[in-house]
Scaffold this motif. Structure first.
Motif, mmCIF file in Angstrom:
data_model
loop_
_atom_site.group_PDB
_atom_site.id
_atom_site.type_symbol
_atom_site.label_atom_id
_atom_site.label_comp_id
_atom_site.label_asym_id
_atom_site.label_seq_id
_atom_site.Cartn_x
_atom_site.Cartn_y
_atom_site.Cartn_z
ATOM 1 N N LEU A 1 4.126 3.751 19.811
ATOM 2 C CA LEU A 1 3.788 4.626 18.689
ATOM 3 C C LEU A 1 2.975 3.841 17.663
ATOM 4 N N ASP A 2 1.959 4.479 17.111
ATOM 5 C CA ASP A 2 1.174 3.772 16.094
ATOM 6 C C ASP A 2 1.890 3.814 14.738
ATOM 7 N N GLU A 3 1.348 3.032 13.799
ATOM 8 C CA GLU A 3 2.017 2.890 12.493
ATOM 9 C C GLU A 3 2.189 4.217 11.768
ATOM 10 N N GLU A 4 1.173 5.063 11.853
ATOM 11 C CA GLU A 4 1.232 6.357 11.166
ATOM 12 C C GLU A 4 2.401 7.196 11.693
ATOM 13 N N LYS A 5 2.550 7.178 13.024
ATOM 14 C CA LYS A 5 3.647 7.935 13.637
ATOM 15 C C LYS A 5 4.995 7.323 13.238
ATOM 16 N N CYS A 6 5.063 5.986 13.174
ATOM 17 C CA CYS A 6 6.308 5.319 12.782
ATOM 18 C C CYS A 6 6.704 5.686 11.351
ATOM 19 N N TRP A 7 5.718 5.686 10.423
ATOM 20 C CA TRP A 7 6.020 6.099 9.041
ATOM 21 C C TRP A 7 6.509 7.541 9.008
ATOM 22 N N SER A 8 5.881 8.369 9.829
ATOM 23 C CA SER A 8 6.265 9.777 9.882
ATOM 24 C C SER A 8 7.711 9.935 10.363
ATOM 25 N N LEU A 9 8.105 9.140 11.356
ATOM 26 C CA LEU A 9 9.475 9.225 11.869
ATOM 27 C C LEU A 9 10.480 8.651 10.867
ATOM 28 N N LEU A 10 10.071 7.639 10.095
ATOM 29 C CA LEU A 10 10.950 7.111 9.049
ATOM 30 C C LEU A 10 11.232 8.180 8.008
ATOM 31 N N HIS B 1 10.049 4.242 -0.375
ATOM 32 C CA HIS B 1 9.494 4.394 -1.721
ATOM 33 C C HIS B 1 8.300 3.460 -1.876
ATOM 34 N N ARG B 2 7.132 4.031 -2.124
ATOM 35 C CA ARG B 2 5.912 3.245 -2.354
ATOM 36 C C ARG B 2 5.687 2.160 -1.293
ATOM 37 N N GLY B 3 5.842 2.539 -0.051
ATOM 38 C CA GLY B 3 5.539 1.606 1.035
ATOM 39 C C GLY B 3 6.635 0.611 1.343
ATOM 40 N N GLY B 4 7.761 0.704 0.624
ATOM 41 C CA GLY B 4 8.893 -0.175 0.904
ATOM 42 C C GLY B 4 10.070 0.624 1.421
ATOM 43 N N VAL B 5 10.995 -0.066 2.062
ATOM 44 C CA VAL B 5 12.211 0.566 2.570
ATOM 45 C C VAL B 5 13.388 -0.059 1.814
ATOM 46 N N TYR B 6 14.250 0.798 1.243
ATOM 47 C CA TYR B 6 15.332 0.315 0.379
ATOM 48 C C TYR B 6 16.667 0.903 0.797
ATOM 49 N N PHE B 7 17.714 0.143 0.551
ATOM 50 C CA PHE B 7 19.053 0.698 0.740
ATOM 51 C C PHE B 7 20.014 0.045 -0.247
ATOM 52 N N ARG B 8 21.145 0.711 -0.473
ATOM 53 C CA ARG B 8 22.165 0.231 -1.404
ATOM 54 C C ARG B 8 23.302 -0.409 -0.641
ATOM 55 N N THR B 9 23.846 -1.457 -1.202
ATOM 56 C CA THR B 9 24.983 -2.099 -0.588
ATOM 57 C C THR B 9 25.869 -2.694 -1.674
ATOM 58 N N SER B 10 26.934 -3.361 -1.245
ATOM 59 C CA SER B 10 27.855 -3.976 -2.195
ATOM 60 C C SER B 10 27.382 -5.375 -2.566
ATOM 61 N N ASP C 1 25.988 -0.787 -5.788
ATOM 62 C CA ASP C 1 24.856 -0.597 -6.696
ATOM 63 C C ASP C 1 23.813 -1.699 -6.546
ATOM 64 N N TYR C 2 23.853 -2.380 -5.426
ATOM 65 C CA TYR C 2 22.953 -3.494 -5.178
ATOM 66 C C TYR C 2 21.877 -3.039 -4.192
ATOM 67 N N PHE C 3 20.654 -2.899 -4.683
ATOM 68 C CA PHE C 3 19.577 -2.435 -3.812
ATOM 69 C C PHE C 3 18.895 -3.615 -3.122
ATOM 70 N N VAL C 4 18.659 -3.440 -1.835
ATOM 71 C CA VAL C 4 17.882 -4.396 -1.062
ATOM 72 C C VAL C 4 16.597 -3.702 -0.640
ATOM 73 N N GLY C 5 15.494 -4.412 -0.783
ATOM 74 C CA GLY C 5 14.200 -3.855 -0.396
ATOM 75 C C GLY C 5 13.590 -4.632 0.749
ATOM 76 N N LEU C 6 12.986 -3.905 1.651
ATOM 77 C CA LEU C 6 12.338 -4.532 2.798
ATOM 78 C C LEU C 6 10.847 -4.231 2.704
ATOM 79 N N ALA C 7 10.056 -5.292 2.582
ATOM 80 C CA ALA C 7 8.612 -5.135 2.538
ATOM 81 C C ALA C 7 8.084 -5.252 3.970
ATOM 82 N N PRO C 8 7.651 -4.134 4.553
ATOM 83 C CA PRO C 8 7.269 -4.162 5.975
ATOM 84 C C PRO C 8 6.072 -5.078 6.246
ATOM 85 N N THR C 9 6.212 -5.918 7.259
ATOM 86 C CA THR C 9 5.092 -6.726 7.741
ATOM 87 C C THR C 9 4.649 -6.248 9.128
ATOM 88 N N ALA C 10 5.528 -5.524 9.806
ATOM 89 C CA ALA C 10 5.164 -4.947 11.103
ATOM 90 C C ALA C 10 5.982 -3.689 11.320
#
Lengths: 145, 145
Positions: free
Chosen positions: B19-28, B54-63, B127-136
């Motif tokens: 799947l190309d990147e556009e399709k991957c973003w769409s599935l996310l 959010h704005r090209g990043g992927v985020y989630f909350r954890t402890s 209430d602790y957000f972790v952000g993942l800046a996609p490189t691939a």
């Protein structure tokens, strides 16, 4: 942020418990879809696989030409399974850690083919079995109280 | 094993495509349940998380007290999502690789709380957000031809 504890803060109704090994084996069952996580060129790769449990080991079939085959043997990899029930905000996750090795014993390959009820869904010939010898089996269940 | 290719061997009806990147973003999509894979004390850990895009990043909350919080910042981690349709032996998987960092910008934390439609299902204050800046961003779809 307030430091007063009203006993019903964010997440207060959400509970989580650790699952013991016996419960983790029970959730793994005899076969299913899991996600194999391993290192490849410095990246953590995570791919869905059809696994079978056999004599205390976890096995799956893959392609001899693929990324997984070129990455095993490898220590400290993982197979993860989970289940979610969004309607009740509940679910569980199980993580099998261990060392992954190609299965080279012909008799074992024959046994495993006998067990594999599900063909891999990806294309091409996938006759290369990888076995994971569990060194740690942990799990967690989350639910609303 | 025979080396004759009859053109219809094991797995011949099973196909897979990248799947190309556009399709991957769409599935996310904008949010969902994914699995965060990271290294902790030499083991690959894989835990389900509720993510938001959010704005090209992927985020989630954890402890703040959990295994994930003690393992970031960390480079080359991954978030994986998939979907399976067992009835037709089809499915897809998407892998987001990148560097994970705690979100320390208060304005961004406020924005992210505004986006988080789903509370984490595990207990305690998360209430602790972790952000993942996609490189691939890679993905694969499998199906029966």
């Amino acid at each position: 942020m307030s430091t007063v504890d009203f006993g019903y803060g964010p997440g207060a109704r959400h509970q989580d418990i650790n699952l013991d090994e016996e419960k983790c084996w029970s959730l793994l069952g005899s076969s299913g879809i899991g996600r194999f996580a391993f290192l490849h060129e410095g990246r953590i790769n995570v791919f869905p696989v059809h696994y079978v449990v056999h004599r205390g080991g976890v096995y799956f079939r893959t392609s001899r030409a693929g990324t997984i085959a070129s990455s095993v043997p490898q220590g400290n990899v993982a197979l993860q399974i989970d289940s979610a029930q969004p309607q009740v905000q509940a679910g569980w996750t199980v993580l099998v850690s261990g060392d992954a090795r190609p299965v080279e014993d012909e008799a074992l390959v024959t046994e495993l083919f006998g067990l594999s009820v599900s063909e891999p869904w990806a294309g091409g010939v996938r006759d290369y079995f990888v076995g994971l010898a569990p060194t740690a089996l942990t799990g967690r269940q989350v639910f609303l109280a």
